[in-house]
Design a protein around this motif. Structure first.
Motif, PDB file in Angstrom:
ATOM      1  N   LEU A  43       0.831  -1.217   0.000  1.00  0.00           N
ATOM      2  CA  LEU A  43       0.000   0.000   0.000  1.00  0.00           C
ATOM      3  C   LEU A  43       0.860   1.260   0.000  1.00  0.00           C
ATOM      4  O   LEU A  43       0.551   2.224  -0.696  1.00  0.00           O
ATOM      5  N   ALA A  44       1.935   1.247   0.770  1.00  0.00           N
ATOM      6  CA  ALA A  44       2.831   2.408   0.817  1.00  0.00           C
ATOM      7  C   ALA A  44       3.534   2.622  -0.523  1.00  0.00           C
ATOM      8  O   ALA A  44       3.826   3.762  -0.894  1.00  0.00           O
ATOM      9  N   LEU A  45       3.784   1.539  -1.239  1.00  0.00           N
ATOM     10  CA  LEU A  45       4.398   1.656  -2.559  1.00  0.00           C
ATOM     11  C   LEU A  45       3.402   2.244  -3.558  1.00  0.00           C
ATOM     12  O   LEU A  45       3.756   3.104  -4.365  1.00  0.00           O
ATOM     13  N   ILE A  46       2.151   1.808  -3.471  1.00  0.00           N
ATOM     14  CA  ILE A  46       1.121   2.285  -4.397  1.00  0.00           C
ATOM     15  C   ILE A  46       0.677   3.705  -4.066  1.00  0.00           C
ATOM     16  O   ILE A  46       0.491   4.537  -4.954  1.00  0.00           O
ATOM     17  N   VAL A  47       0.505   3.984  -2.759  1.00  0.00           N
ATOM     18  CA  VAL A  47       0.035   5.307  -2.311  1.00  0.00           C
ATOM     19  C   VAL A  47       1.085   5.879  -1.353  1.00  0.00           C
ATOM     20  O   VAL A  47       0.962   5.757  -0.138  1.00  0.00           O
ATOM     21  N   PRO A  48       2.124   6.527  -1.864  1.00  0.00           N
ATOM     22  CA  PRO A  48       3.215   7.004  -1.008  1.00  0.00           C
ATOM     23  C   PRO A  48       2.796   8.111  -0.041  1.00  0.00           C
ATOM     24  O   PRO A  48       3.486   8.364   0.948  1.00  0.00           O
ATOM     25  N   ALA A  49       1.668   8.753  -0.249  1.00  0.00           N
ATOM     26  CA  ALA A  49       1.259   9.875   0.598  1.00  0.00           C
ATOM     27  C   ALA A  49       0.441   9.425   1.808  1.00  0.00           C
ATOM     28  O   ALA A  49      -0.157  10.262   2.484  1.00  0.00           O
ATOM     29  N   LEU A  50       0.413   8.139   2.123  1.00  0.00           N
ATOM     30  CA  LEU A  50      -0.401   7.665   3.246  1.00  0.00           C
ATOM     31  C   LEU A  50       0.026   8.273   4.583  1.00  0.00           C
ATOM     32  O   LEU A  50      -0.806   8.634   5.390  1.00  0.00           O
ATOM     33  N   GLY A  51       1.291   8.334   4.817  1.00  0.00           N
ATOM     34  CA  GLY A  51       1.791   8.844   6.087  1.00  0.00           C
ATOM     35  C   GLY A  51       1.983   7.702   7.078  1.00  0.00           C
ATOM     36  O   GLY A  51       1.270   6.699   7.062  1.00  0.00           O
ATOM     37  N   TRP A  52       2.946   7.862   7.965  1.00  0.00           N
ATOM     38  CA  TRP A  52       3.313   6.780   8.868  1.00  0.00           C
ATOM     39  C   TRP A  52       2.212   6.450   9.864  1.00  0.00           C
ATOM     40  O   TRP A  52       2.044   5.289  10.248  1.00  0.00           O
TER      41      TRP A  52
END
Length: 146
Positions: A43-52
């Motif tokens: 998910l972080a690779l697909i949507v990098p703007a998720l936030g930690w």
């Protein structure tokens, strides 16, 4: 490294760490945590703007849900047509034998197939007495007189 710099591959490394822990400490808990970390990494690779913060929440929810789902729907232990396999003493329970040596003070030996077993029973019994194995307690067979 600050929490703001967590990227997708960090989650995959965490997943590998959890899977390594599963190999060392099996129980299926770390397996599902590793799978959850891998999904969050994807998910972080697909949507990098998720936030930690969102990533950690997703990881926590996925890990808990996966573990609970596994506990609910895990397969039942396999049944076997040989339930006493590797429990040799248990396989003799219910069988009848003739004592070749007397039972003295409730203790003696019995030749069963190709091995010698320690037996215990109620009191003394002469050689030639018929006995039935009623239980197996480790390497000792408990017998009763017929």
């Amino acid at each position: 490294m600050a929490l703001d710099s967590i990227v997708w591959w960090h989650w995959w490394v965490a997943g590998l760490v959890f899977l390594t822990l599963e190999a060392v400490l099996p129980g299926a808990i770390f397996l599902w945590m590793g799978a959850s970390a891998a999904v969050v990494g994807l998910l972080a690779l697909i949507v990098p703007a998720l936030g930690w913060k969102v990533e950690f929440i997703i990881f926590g929810v996925l890990a808990i849900a996966a573990v609970l789902a596994w506990r609910r729907w895990r397969p039942a232990p396999a049944t076997t047509d040989q339930p006493t396999l590797n429990r040799r003493g248990q396989s003799y329970v219910g069988r009848q034998f003739t004592l070749s040596e007397p039972l003295v003070n409730g203790i003696g030996t019995l030749r069963v197939d190709d091995s010698q077993w320690r037996i215990s029973g109620p009191g003394d019994m002469p050689a030639g007495a018929q006995v039935r194995v009623v239980a197996a307690d480790g390497a000792t067979l408990r017998v009763e007189r017929l």
